[in-house]
Design a protein around this motif. Structure first.
Motif, PDB file in Angstrom:
ATOM      1  N   VAL A 153       0.831  -1.207   0.000  1.00 51.28           N
ATOM      2  CA  VAL A 153       0.000   0.000   0.000  1.00 51.28           C
ATOM      3  C   VAL A 153       0.866   1.258   0.000  1.00 51.28           C
ATOM      4  O   VAL A 153       0.606   2.202  -0.747  1.00 51.28           O
ATOM      5  N   LYS A 154       1.921   1.273   0.810  1.00 50.02           N
ATOM      6  CA  LYS A 154       2.751   2.472   0.941  1.00 50.02           C
ATOM      7  C   LYS A 154       3.765   2.641  -0.182  1.00 50.02           C
ATOM      8  O   LYS A 154       4.084   3.762  -0.566  1.00 50.02           O
ATOM      9  N   ASN A 155       4.286   1.540  -0.710  1.00 45.28           N
ATOM     10  CA  ASN A 155       5.408   1.631  -1.638  1.00 45.28           C
ATOM     11  C   ASN A 155       5.129   1.156  -3.061  1.00 45.28           C
ATOM     12  O   ASN A 155       5.870   1.501  -3.974  1.00 45.28           O
ATOM     13  N   ASN A 156       4.108   0.332  -3.222  1.00 42.20           N
ATOM     14  CA  ASN A 156       3.866  -0.215  -4.556  1.00 42.20           C
ATOM     15  C   ASN A 156       2.379  -0.523  -4.757  1.00 42.20           C
ATOM     16  O   ASN A 156       2.012  -1.664  -5.057  1.00 42.20           O
ATOM     17  N   PRO A 157       1.516   0.492  -4.621  1.00 40.41           N
ATOM     18  CA  PRO A 157       0.077   0.236  -4.798  1.00 40.41           C
ATOM     19  C   PRO A 157      -0.278  -0.222  -6.212  1.00 40.41           C
ATOM     20  O   PRO A 157      -1.359  -0.759  -6.439  1.00 40.41           O
ATOM     21  N   GLY A 204      -8.653   1.170  -1.364  1.00 42.31           N
ATOM     22  CA  GLY A 204      -9.329   1.649  -0.170  1.00 42.31           C
ATOM     23  C   GLY A 204      -9.624   0.525   0.813  1.00 42.31           C
ATOM     24  O   GLY A 204      -9.473   0.681   2.027  1.00 42.31           O
ATOM     25  N   VAL A 205     -10.011  -0.624   0.294  1.00 41.00           N
ATOM     26  CA  VAL A 205     -10.263  -1.785   1.150  1.00 41.00           C
ATOM     27  C   VAL A 205      -8.962  -2.228   1.813  1.00 41.00           C
ATOM     28  O   VAL A 205      -8.947  -2.548   3.007  1.00 41.00           O
ATOM     29  N   ALA A 206      -7.867  -2.217   1.061  1.00 42.66           N
ATOM     30  CA  ALA A 206      -6.567  -2.593   1.635  1.00 42.66           C
ATOM     31  C   ALA A 206      -6.205  -1.660   2.792  1.00 42.66           C
ATOM     32  O   ALA A 206      -5.752  -2.111   3.853  1.00 42.66           O
ATOM     33  N   LYS A 207      -6.424  -0.373   2.596  1.00 46.56           N
ATOM     34  CA  LYS A 207      -6.138   0.602   3.656  1.00 46.56           C
ATOM     35  C   LYS A 207      -7.054   0.400   4.857  1.00 46.56           C
ATOM     36  O   LYS A 207      -6.619   0.527   6.005  1.00 46.56           O
ATOM     37  N   LEU A 208      -8.306   0.080   4.595  1.00 46.68           N
ATOM     38  CA  LEU A 208      -9.265  -0.166   5.676  1.00 46.68           C
ATOM     39  C   LEU A 208      -8.853  -1.393   6.497  1.00 46.68           C
ATOM     40  O   LEU A 208      -8.881  -1.355   7.731  1.00 46.68           O
ATOM     41  N   VAL A 209      -8.448  -2.437   5.825  1.00 42.23           N
ATOM     42  CA  VAL A 209      -7.999  -3.656   6.515  1.00 42.23           C
ATOM     43  C   VAL A 209      -6.768  -3.351   7.359  1.00 42.23           C
ATOM     44  O   VAL A 209      -6.675  -3.786   8.511  1.00 42.23           O
ATOM     45  N   LEU A 210      -5.845  -2.585   6.815  1.00 43.72           N
ATOM     46  CA  LEU A 210      -4.658  -2.194   7.590  1.00 43.72           C
ATOM     47  C   LEU A 210      -5.059  -1.376   8.808  1.00 43.72           C
ATOM     48  O   LEU A 210      -4.558  -1.607   9.915  1.00 43.72           O
ATOM     49  N   GLY A 211      -5.954  -0.422   8.603  1.00 45.13           N
ATOM     50  CA  GLY A 211      -6.406   0.431   9.699  1.00 45.13           C
ATOM     51  C   GLY A 211      -7.124  -0.334  10.790  1.00 45.13           C
ATOM     52  O   GLY A 211      -7.102   0.057  11.959  1.00 45.13           O
ATOM     53  N   ASN A 212      -7.751  -1.446  10.415  1.00 48.65           N
ATOM     54  CA  ASN A 212      -8.464  -2.285  11.377  1.00 48.65           C
ATOM     55  C   ASN A 212      -7.601  -3.423  11.906  1.00 48.65           C
ATOM     56  O   ASN A 212      -8.126  -4.377  12.486  1.00 48.65           O
TER      57      ASN A 212
END
Length: 118
Positions: free
Chosen positions: A10-14, A32-40
């Motif tokens: 997510v941060k380096n190679n989306p 967005g789902v990937a970021k949500l999963v990370l956030g959760n």
């Protein structure tokens, strides 16, 4: 599920996520789902059915049970994958593989390094 590998992607190679989403699907939604999963913290239970589909179909294959590219590459003629090991990248090695941009299992990494030494 390898959250550290997902965080790196997510941060380096989306673009890896974009490349894994077919043209007709929404790659921005998948990111967005990937970021949500990370956030959760990896909790996927809170995802809607659509979000869960994006996660299971386009994200999970990048962070769980990932295939080794094989040190010798695939041999299409014989149907072999070119891997000299298990065919899968160990979870603890996955983030490093993404960092090095070298999707090889431990056995293939070892053979690759030996070949480079010679």
């Amino acid at each position: 599920m390898n959250l550290s590998a997902l965080d790196h992607i997510v941060k380096n190679n989306p673009e890896l996520i974009d490349e894994n989403v077919p043209a007709k699907a929404d790659s921005a939604a998948t990111l967005g789902v990937a970021k949500l999963v990370l956030g959760n913290g990896g909790n996927v239970d809170a995802l809607t059915d659509k979000q869960r589909f994006h996660f299971d179909t386009y994200i999970l294959p990048l962070i769980e049970n990932v295939e080794c590219d094989g040190v010798f590459g695939p041999d299409m003629e014989n149907g072999e994958d070119g891997c000299v090991g298990s065919g899968r990248i160990d979870d603890e090695d996955l983030e490093g593989c993404y960092i090095m941009d070298e999707m090889l299992c431990q056995e293939c990494q070892h053979v690759n390094h030996k070949m480079q030494e010679d």
